[in-house]
Design a protein around this motif. Structure first.
Motif, PDB file in Angstrom:
ATOM      1  N   ASN A  81      -1.841   2.306 -11.294  1.00  0.00           N
ATOM      2  CA  ASN A  81      -1.171   1.499 -10.286  1.00  0.00           C
ATOM      3  C   ASN A  81      -0.916   2.299  -9.016  1.00  0.00           C
ATOM      4  O   ASN A  81      -0.553   3.481  -9.089  1.00  0.00           O
ATOM      5  CB  ASN A  81       0.154   0.978 -10.837  1.00  0.00           C
ATOM      6  CG  ASN A  81      -0.054   0.142 -12.073  1.00  0.00           C
ATOM      7  OD1 ASN A  81      -0.852  -0.783 -12.078  1.00  0.00           O
ATOM      8  ND2 ASN A  81       0.639   0.496 -13.151  1.00  0.00           N
ATOM      9  N   PHE A  82      -1.080   1.629  -7.876  1.00  0.00           N
ATOM     10  CA  PHE A  82      -0.908   2.247  -6.566  1.00  0.00           C
ATOM     11  C   PHE A  82       0.058   1.390  -5.760  1.00  0.00           C
ATOM     12  O   PHE A  82      -0.232   0.219  -5.495  1.00  0.00           O
ATOM     13  CB  PHE A  82      -2.254   2.356  -5.842  1.00  0.00           C
ATOM     14  CG  PHE A  82      -3.210   3.297  -6.512  1.00  0.00           C
ATOM     15  CD1 PHE A  82      -3.339   4.596  -6.059  1.00  0.00           C
ATOM     16  CD2 PHE A  82      -3.963   2.893  -7.599  1.00  0.00           C
ATOM     17  CE1 PHE A  82      -4.208   5.479  -6.679  1.00  0.00           C
ATOM     18  CE2 PHE A  82      -4.838   3.767  -8.228  1.00  0.00           C
ATOM     19  CZ  PHE A  82      -4.957   5.057  -7.765  1.00  0.00           C
ATOM     20  N   ASP A  83       1.194   1.961  -5.383  1.00  0.00           N
ATOM     21  CA  ASP A  83       2.201   1.212  -4.647  1.00  0.00           C
ATOM     22  C   ASP A  83       2.753   2.029  -3.484  1.00  0.00           C
ATOM     23  O   ASP A  83       3.156   3.179  -3.663  1.00  0.00           O
ATOM     24  CB  ASP A  83       3.350   0.817  -5.580  1.00  0.00           C
ATOM     25  CG  ASP A  83       4.384  -0.040  -4.874  1.00  0.00           C
ATOM     26  OD1 ASP A  83       3.999  -1.026  -4.221  1.00  0.00           O
ATOM     27  OD2 ASP A  83       5.578   0.301  -4.962  1.00  0.00           O
ATOM     28  N   ASN A  84       2.714   1.409  -2.305  1.00  0.00           N
ATOM     29  CA  ASN A  84       3.375   1.975  -1.123  1.00  0.00           C
ATOM     30  C   ASN A  84       2.831   3.344  -0.713  1.00  0.00           C
ATOM     31  O   ASN A  84       3.584   4.245  -0.350  1.00  0.00           O
ATOM     32  CB  ASN A  84       4.890   2.043  -1.350  1.00  0.00           C
ATOM     33  CG  ASN A  84       5.643   2.096  -0.039  1.00  0.00           C
ATOM     34  OD1 ASN A  84       5.303   1.412   0.908  1.00  0.00           O
ATOM     35  ND2 ASN A  84       6.654   2.938   0.014  1.00  0.00           N
ATOM     36  N   PHE A 106      -2.927  -2.185 -10.584  1.00  0.00           N
ATOM     37  CA  PHE A 106      -2.464  -2.930  -9.419  1.00  0.00           C
ATOM     38  C   PHE A 106      -2.509  -2.068  -8.171  1.00  0.00           C
ATOM     39  O   PHE A 106      -2.233  -0.865  -8.221  1.00  0.00           O
ATOM     40  CB  PHE A 106      -1.013  -3.397  -9.620  1.00  0.00           C
ATOM     41  CG  PHE A 106      -0.854  -4.399 -10.698  1.00  0.00           C
ATOM     42  CD1 PHE A 106      -1.031  -5.744 -10.441  1.00  0.00           C
ATOM     43  CD2 PHE A 106      -0.522  -4.009 -11.984  1.00  0.00           C
ATOM     44  CE1 PHE A 106      -0.880  -6.690 -11.444  1.00  0.00           C
ATOM     45  CE2 PHE A 106      -0.373  -4.941 -12.999  1.00  0.00           C
ATOM     46  CZ  PHE A 106      -0.552  -6.284 -12.727  1.00  0.00           C
ATOM     47  N   PHE A 107      -2.805  -2.703  -7.043  1.00  0.00           N
ATOM     48  CA  PHE A 107      -2.701  -2.110  -5.715  1.00  0.00           C
ATOM     49  C   PHE A 107      -1.734  -2.989  -4.934  1.00  0.00           C
ATOM     50  O   PHE A 107      -2.040  -4.149  -4.659  1.00  0.00           O
ATOM     51  CB  PHE A 107      -4.055  -2.084  -5.007  1.00  0.00           C
ATOM     52  CG  PHE A 107      -5.027  -1.093  -5.583  1.00  0.00           C
ATOM     53  CD1 PHE A 107      -5.187   0.149  -4.991  1.00  0.00           C
ATOM     54  CD2 PHE A 107      -5.783  -1.399  -6.704  1.00  0.00           C
ATOM     55  CE1 PHE A 107      -6.081   1.069  -5.509  1.00  0.00           C
ATOM     56  CE2 PHE A 107      -6.676  -0.497  -7.229  1.00  0.00           C
ATOM     57  CZ  PHE A 107      -6.832   0.748  -6.634  1.00  0.00           C
ATOM     58  N   THR A 108      -0.553  -2.466  -4.584  1.00  0.00           N
ATOM     59  CA  THR A 108       0.440  -3.255  -3.858  1.00  0.00           C
ATOM     60  C   THR A 108       1.043  -2.439  -2.719  1.00  0.00           C
ATOM     61  O   THR A 108       1.326  -1.248  -2.869  1.00  0.00           O
ATOM     62  CB  THR A 108       1.584  -3.719  -4.780  1.00  0.00           C
ATOM     63  OG1 THR A 108       2.160  -2.585  -5.430  1.00  0.00           O
ATOM     64  CG2 THR A 108       1.091  -4.690  -5.838  1.00  0.00           C
ATOM     65  N   ASN A 109       1.217  -3.091  -1.579  1.00  0.00           N
ATOM     66  CA  ASN A 109       1.917  -2.510  -0.422  1.00  0.00           C
ATOM     67  C   ASN A 109       1.325  -1.203   0.089  1.00  0.00           C
ATOM     68  O   ASN A 109       2.050  -0.363   0.636  1.00  0.00           O
ATOM     69  CB  ASN A 109       3.402  -2.303  -0.740  1.00  0.00           C
ATOM     70  CG  ASN A 109       4.083  -3.589  -1.101  1.00  0.00           C
ATOM     71  OD1 ASN A 109       3.905  -4.601  -0.428  1.00  0.00           O
ATOM     72  ND2 ASN A 109       4.841  -3.576  -2.176  1.00  0.00           N
ATOM     73  N   ASN A 110       0.028  -0.989  -0.080  1.00  0.00           N
ATOM     74  CA  ASN A 110      -0.636   0.192   0.475  1.00  0.00           C
ATOM     75  C   ASN A 110      -1.127  -0.159   1.877  1.00  0.00           C
ATOM     76  O   ASN A 110      -1.391  -1.313   2.179  1.00  0.00           O
ATOM     77  CB  ASN A 110      -1.804   0.603  -0.414  1.00  0.00           C
ATOM     78  CG  ASN A 110      -1.336   0.951  -1.807  1.00  0.00           C
ATOM     79  OD1 ASN A 110      -0.706   1.977  -2.010  1.00  0.00           O
ATOM     80  ND2 ASN A 110      -1.613   0.082  -2.765  1.00  0.00           N
ATOM     81  N   ARG A 111      -1.260   0.861   2.737  1.00  0.00           N
ATOM     82  CA  ARG A 111      -1.648   0.542   4.109  1.00  0.00           C
ATOM     83  C   ARG A 111      -2.295   1.733   4.813  1.00  0.00           C
ATOM     84  O   ARG A 111      -1.976   2.884   4.540  1.00  0.00           O
ATOM     85  CB  ARG A 111      -0.451   0.074   4.902  1.00  0.00           C
ATOM     86  CG  ARG A 111       0.631   1.106   5.051  1.00  0.00           C
ATOM     87  CD  ARG A 111       1.985   0.488   5.399  1.00  0.00           C
ATOM     88  NE  ARG A 111       3.067   1.394   5.145  1.00  0.00           N
ATOM     89  CZ  ARG A 111       3.616   1.641   3.959  1.00  0.00           C
ATOM     90  NH1 ARG A 111       3.158   1.039   2.885  1.00  0.00           N
ATOM     91  NH2 ARG A 111       4.609   2.479   3.819  1.00  0.00           N
ATOM     92  N   CYS A 112      -3.194   1.391   5.722  1.00  0.00           N
ATOM     93  CA  CYS A 112      -3.641   2.345   6.721  1.00  0.00           C
ATOM     94  C   CYS A 112      -3.151   1.792   8.052  1.00  0.00           C
ATOM     95  O   CYS A 112      -3.089   0.585   8.251  1.00  0.00           O
ATOM     96  CB  CYS A 112      -5.142   2.579   6.679  1.00  0.00           C
ATOM     97  SG  CYS A 112      -6.203   1.173   6.948  1.00  0.00           S
TER      98      CYS A 112
END
Length: 124
Positions: A81-84, A106-112
């Motif tokens: 899981n990847f978050d934030n 899950f991938f949630t709330n990640n960003r570039c």
């Protein structure tokens, strides 16, 4: 197995830098960062293959690419899981140079964050 890598920083691979293949089973990479200009992998950088099974990545960052993970070799994610996680240029969570296999997780709330960034969660 089940390692906790928390609140570390470095020039490349803020939590873990590996000159070879890595296998992770369980564990947590949280609040790690890579700080050097052009760095890769806020939590993990490897120039080999990386297999992560049931690993959580949260609140990691890179000043360039791969907020959580950067892998030069094949990257395999199983129920991880990847978050934030965040990186300005590309791959808020995962930067996979040689390819990516994902099974569950899950991938949630990640960003570039750069205007022309590539892949809020993943760049392959």
């Amino acid at each position: 197995t089940n390692s906790m890598i928390l609140s570390n920083s470095g020039g490349v691979g803020g939590g873990l830098w590996a000159n070879g293949n890595v296998t992770l089973n369980g564990g947590d990479f949280t609040a790690n960062s890579c700080l050097a200009s052009g760095c890769l992998g806020g939590a993990i950088y490897t120039n080999g293959t990386l297999t992560a099974s049931a690993v959580d990545f949260a609140n990691n960052s890179s000043v360039s690419d791969g907020g959580a993970v950067a892998s030069i070799g094949l990257l395999t994610l199983i129920n991880s899981n990847f978050d934030n996680n965040e990186a300005p240029d590309s791959a808020g969570a995962v930067w996979a140079f040689a390819g990516l296999k994902i099974n569950g997780g899950f991938f949630t709330n990640n960003r570039c964050s750069a205007v022309n960034c590539l892949g809020g969660a993943v760049d392959i």
